[in-house]
Design a protein around this motif. Structure first.
Motif, PDB file in Angstrom:
ATOM      1  N   VAL A  61       1.559   6.579  -7.037  1.00 21.86           N
ATOM      2  CA  VAL A  61       0.464   7.378  -7.603  1.00 21.86           C
ATOM      3  C   VAL A  61       0.579   8.849  -7.220  1.00 21.86           C
ATOM      4  O   VAL A  61       0.097   9.715  -7.954  1.00 21.86           O
ATOM      5  CB  VAL A  61      -0.934   6.815  -7.238  1.00 21.86           C
ATOM      6  N   ARG A  62       1.217   9.138  -6.105  1.00 19.19           N
ATOM      7  CA  ARG A  62       1.417  10.527  -5.700  1.00 19.19           C
ATOM      8  C   ARG A  62       2.277  11.286  -6.716  1.00 19.19           C
ATOM      9  O   ARG A  62       2.146  12.483  -6.872  1.00 19.19           O
ATOM     10  CB  ARG A  62       2.076  10.562  -4.318  1.00 19.19           C
ATOM     11  N   LEU A 106      -6.008  -0.022  -7.999  1.00 21.39           N
ATOM     12  CA  LEU A 106      -6.157   1.082  -7.052  1.00 21.39           C
ATOM     13  C   LEU A 106      -7.001   0.674  -5.852  1.00 21.39           C
ATOM     14  O   LEU A 106      -6.667   0.956  -4.715  1.00 21.39           O
ATOM     15  CB  LEU A 106      -6.770   2.293  -7.749  1.00 21.39           C
ATOM     16  N   ASP A 107      -8.109  -0.022  -6.120  1.00 21.40           N
ATOM     17  CA  ASP A 107      -8.998  -0.419  -5.030  1.00 21.40           C
ATOM     18  C   ASP A 107      -9.962  -1.480  -5.529  1.00 21.40           C
ATOM     19  O   ASP A 107     -10.180  -1.632  -6.737  1.00 21.40           O
ATOM     20  CB  ASP A 107      -9.783   0.791  -4.520  1.00 21.40           C
ATOM     21  N   LEU A 129       2.322   1.766  -3.458  1.00 26.10           N
ATOM     22  CA  LEU A 129       1.288   2.273  -4.361  1.00 26.10           C
ATOM     23  C   LEU A 129       1.036   3.751  -4.097  1.00 26.10           C
ATOM     24  O   LEU A 129       0.980   4.558  -5.030  1.00 26.10           O
ATOM     25  CB  LEU A 129      -0.004   1.476  -4.204  1.00 26.10           C
ATOM     26  N   ASP A 130       0.903   4.134  -2.832  1.00 24.88           N
ATOM     27  CA  ASP A 130       0.674   5.536  -2.486  1.00 24.88           C
ATOM     28  C   ASP A 130       1.800   6.418  -3.024  1.00 24.88           C
ATOM     29  O   ASP A 130       1.552   7.483  -3.582  1.00 24.88           O
ATOM     30  CB  ASP A 130       0.559   5.716  -0.975  1.00 24.88           C
ATOM     31  N   GLN A 133       0.827  -1.204   0.000  1.00 26.18           N
ATOM     32  CA  GLN A 133       0.000   0.000   0.000  1.00 26.18           C
ATOM     33  C   GLN A 133       0.866   1.260   0.000  1.00 26.18           C
ATOM     34  O   GLN A 133       0.579   2.219  -0.726  1.00 26.18           O
ATOM     35  CB  GLN A 133      -0.924   0.020   1.231  1.00 26.18           C
ATOM     36  N   ASN A 134       1.939   1.257   0.796  1.00 31.05           N
ATOM     37  CA  ASN A 134       2.848   2.416   0.834  1.00 31.05           C
ATOM     38  C   ASN A 134       3.527   2.638  -0.507  1.00 31.05           C
ATOM     39  O   ASN A 134       3.689   3.781  -0.953  1.00 31.05           O
ATOM     40  CB  ASN A 134       3.893   2.247   1.940  1.00 31.05           C
ATOM     41  N   LYS A 137      -8.605   8.368  -0.881  1.00 29.67           N
ATOM     42  CA  LYS A 137      -7.770   7.540  -0.021  1.00 29.67           C
ATOM     43  C   LYS A 137      -6.310   7.537  -0.506  1.00 29.67           C
ATOM     44  O   LYS A 137      -5.392   7.532   0.291  1.00 29.67           O
ATOM     45  CB  LYS A 137      -8.325   6.111  -0.008  1.00 29.67           C
ATOM     46  N   ARG A 138      -6.108   7.585  -1.810  1.00 23.95           N
ATOM     47  CA  ARG A 138      -4.759   7.573  -2.398  1.00 23.95           C
ATOM     48  C   ARG A 138      -4.261   8.977  -2.743  1.00 23.95           C
ATOM     49  O   ARG A 138      -3.197   9.137  -3.325  1.00 23.95           O
ATOM     50  CB  ARG A 138      -4.733   6.720  -3.658  1.00 23.95           C
ATOM     51  N   GLN A 139      -5.052   9.999  -2.415  1.00 24.30           N
ATOM     52  CA  GLN A 139      -4.696  11.405  -2.664  1.00 24.30           C
ATOM     53  C   GLN A 139      -4.445  11.683  -4.149  1.00 24.30           C
ATOM     54  O   GLN A 139      -3.497  12.366  -4.525  1.00 24.30           O
ATOM     55  CB  GLN A 139      -3.491  11.813  -1.823  1.00 24.30           C
TER      56      GLN A 139
END
Length: 148
Positions: free
Chosen positions: A55-56, A95-96, A51-52, A48-49, A119-121
């Motif tokens: 995508v950021r 993504l989800d 991915l965050d 998850q980190n 959630k992913r900003q």
């Protein structure tokens, strides 16, 4: 297969592949239910980190939506993201995954997508395209996700 079965397989393979000193290192590995659960949670959080972080850094992205029904007749919505960062590296990830109870409407899908993006900003300003499976809830003229 539980942790103890996996450990037995690892030890059997280690006996064939490794020397005596190296074989013993594998028998010290804890694969209890609690240990396996904790390690799985740690791996999940790390993914998850990653991915965050990925995508950021997107300068532009698109999403792909796929809706399907599982074995107990619950709608599942898979949201995939494809993006490019400032060094023109392209990435594609899940993504989800959202469960939608009852009859799926365009509003339900919109809410799920907006929640996943928040959630992913991910900023809507960077969204360039949306691809769907063509279902009425996705593309309906009045109440479909795309229309909304």
């Amino acid at each position: 297969m539980d942790g103890e079965d996996i450990k037995e397989c690892i030890n059997t393979a280690a006996e064939v592949i490794f020397e005596e000193k190296q074989k013993n290192a594998f028998s010290a590995i804890s694969l209890s239910r609690a240990s396996t659960t904790r390690k799985t949670d740690q791996l999940s959080q790390d993914i998850q980190n990653q991915l965050d972080s990925r995508v950021r850094d997107f300068i532009a992205f698109s999403i792909t939506l796929e809706e399907f029904t599982d074995l107990i007749d619950t709608a599942q919505l898979a949201i995939f993201v494809q993006g490019v960062d400032s060094s023109l590296q392209v990435a594609e990830d899940l993504l989800d995954m959202c469960s939608i109870k009852g009859i799926t409407t365009g509003q339900d899908i919109l809410d799920a997508v907006v929640n996943a993006m928040e959630k992913r900003q991910l900023s809507l300003e960077k969204l360039g395209a949306i691809t769907t499976d063509g279902a009425a809830a996705m593309i309906g003229h009045r109440n479909g996700f795309v229309s909304l």
